[in-house]
Design an enzyme around this catalytic site. Structure first.
Site, PDB file in Angstrom:
ATOM      1  CB  SER A   1      -0.923   0.018   1.216  1.00 11.97           C
ATOM      2  OG  SER A   1      -1.731  -1.125   1.225  1.00 11.97           O
TER       3      SER A   1
HETATM    4  N1  SAM Z   1      -1.050  -4.520   4.048  1.00  7.95           N
HETATM    5  C1  SAM Z   1      -0.292  -4.841   2.881  1.00  7.95           C
HETATM    6  C2  SAM Z   1       1.063  -4.255   2.870  1.00  7.95           C
HETATM    7  O1  SAM Z   1       1.408  -3.487   3.776  1.00  7.95           O
HETATM    8  O2  SAM Z   1       1.803  -4.592   1.953  1.00  7.95           O
HETATM    9  C3  SAM Z   1      -1.010  -4.483   1.603  1.00  7.95           C
HETATM   10  C4  SAM Z   1      -1.961  -5.485   1.254  1.00  7.95           C
HETATM   11  S1  SAM Z   1      -2.574  -5.591  -0.364  1.00  7.95           S
HETATM   12  C5  SAM Z   1      -3.136  -3.983  -0.751  1.00  7.95           C
HETATM   13  C6  SAM Z   1      -4.043  -6.509   0.047  1.00  7.95           C
HETATM   14  C7  SAM Z   1      -3.785  -7.909   0.508  1.00  7.95           C
HETATM   15  O3  SAM Z   1      -5.004  -8.471   0.983  1.00  7.95           O
HETATM   16  C8  SAM Z   1      -3.290  -8.839  -0.617  1.00  7.95           C
HETATM   17  O4  SAM Z   1      -2.078  -9.420  -0.238  1.00  7.95           O
HETATM   18  C9  SAM Z   1      -4.405  -9.863  -0.739  1.00  7.95           C
HETATM   19  O5  SAM Z   1      -3.966 -11.141  -1.107  1.00  7.95           O
HETATM   20  C10 SAM Z   1      -4.994  -9.843   0.659  1.00  7.95           C
HETATM   21  N2  SAM Z   1      -6.379 -10.348   0.760  1.00  7.95           N
HETATM   22  C11 SAM Z   1      -7.407 -10.147  -0.088  1.00  7.95           C
HETATM   23  N3  SAM Z   1      -8.514 -10.770   0.359  1.00  7.95           N
HETATM   24  C12 SAM Z   1      -8.168 -11.376   1.524  1.00  7.95           C
HETATM   25  C13 SAM Z   1      -8.873 -12.173   2.469  1.00  7.95           C
HETATM   26  N4  SAM Z   1     -10.157 -12.510   2.304  1.00  7.95           N
HETATM   27  N5  SAM Z   1      -8.211 -12.626   3.538  1.00  7.95           N
HETATM   28  C14 SAM Z   1      -6.890 -12.326   3.734  1.00  7.95           C
HETATM   29  N6  SAM Z   1      -6.163 -11.569   2.874  1.00  7.95           N
HETATM   30  C15 SAM Z   1      -6.804 -11.093   1.788  1.00  7.95           C
END
Ligand code: SAM
Length: 217
Positions: A63
């Site tokens: 992000s």
């Molecule tokens: N917080 C992260 C960072 O600092 O890098 C950014 C995360 S990225 C924008 C969103 C993440 O949410 C992805 O890695 C994706 O695989 C995960 N994600 C999406 N749906 C999810 C779910 N139902 N449960 C857990 N993780 C999920």
């Protein structure tokens, strides 16, 4: 800048930019202490201290620092607070929460990302983060209640399990779809009695939350 020997001045410059944009001093200092280059793929390391999201593979992103900082600020993390993150991704948000003194639990649905986040967190010295592979819309019931929950992927609605796993007075910070194109970060504060308080805070652009939350109407 292969090993980013000069990362600290860059991280401080990033933190100063965020402070100028309204991020408070405590959060800005946490951002200044996290080696973000360790959380991005090697080919993007020279861009690690730009205030932007970057690709981390599997169609996911680390992000934007301003968004990480804003969501951390909305959580109002106190030292020692148990915080759940849904969407470990690169591990960067988890590292920032560690710098704020949180006890961090983080769920990621893509196993490979959870594994690489574990390696990055270890390399950066954040060995206390609890990581698990799974669907974050179910939360982490055994570790509940949480003093705060942050979701880093956009959902259609706030998952019931996450609201249930908040302690009274705690906050869920979550991006929600608002029509076909818009997304907003909401802060939902659970009250000991009565309905939670909903605040619509920040327009954002996040990758979708998958798993059960996506399947729900
Ligand atoms: N917080 C992260 C960072 O600092 O890098 C950014 C995360 S990225 C924008 C969103 C993440 O949410 C992805 O890695 C994706 O695989 C995960 N994600 C999406 N749906 C999810 C779910 N139902 N449960 C857990 N993780 C999920």
């Amino acid at each position: 800048m292969a090993e980013n020997e000069d990362w600290q001045p860059q991280a401080r410059a990033l933190a100063e930019t965020l402070a100028a944009d309204g991020i408070n001093e405590r959060i800005a200092q946490a951002i200044a202490r996290v080696p973000r280059h360790l959380f991005v793929p090697p080919e993007l390391r020279d861009r690690a201290y730009e205030d932007c999201a970057l690709a981390i593979g599997y169609e996911q992103t680390i992000s934007q620092p301003y968004v990480v900082a804003s969501m951390s600020q909305l959580l109002e993390v106190v030292s020692g607070a148990r915080i759940l993150e849904v969407g470990t991704g690169s591990g960067y948000q988890a590292a920032v929460l560690c710098e704020l003194g949180a006890e961090v639990y983080s769920l990621e649905i893509i196993e490979e990302l959870s594994r690489s986040a574990a390696a990055a967190l270890h390399a950066a010295g954040y060995d206390s983060v609890h990581l698990r592979v799974g669907d974050g819309s179910e939360g982490w019931p055994e570790a509940a209640p949480f003093r705060g929950i942050v979701v880093t992927a956009v959902a259609r609605k706030a998952p019931d399990a996450l609201l249930e796993q908040l302690a009274p007075g705690a906050r869920l910070v979550i991006p929600l779809e608002s029509g076909p194109w818009a997304q907003w970060v909401w802060r939902i504060t659970k009250r000991a009695e009565g309905e939670p308080i909903w605040e619509k805070v920040l327009p954002v652009r996040f990758v979708p939350m998958t798993g059960r939350a996506r399947a729900q109407p």
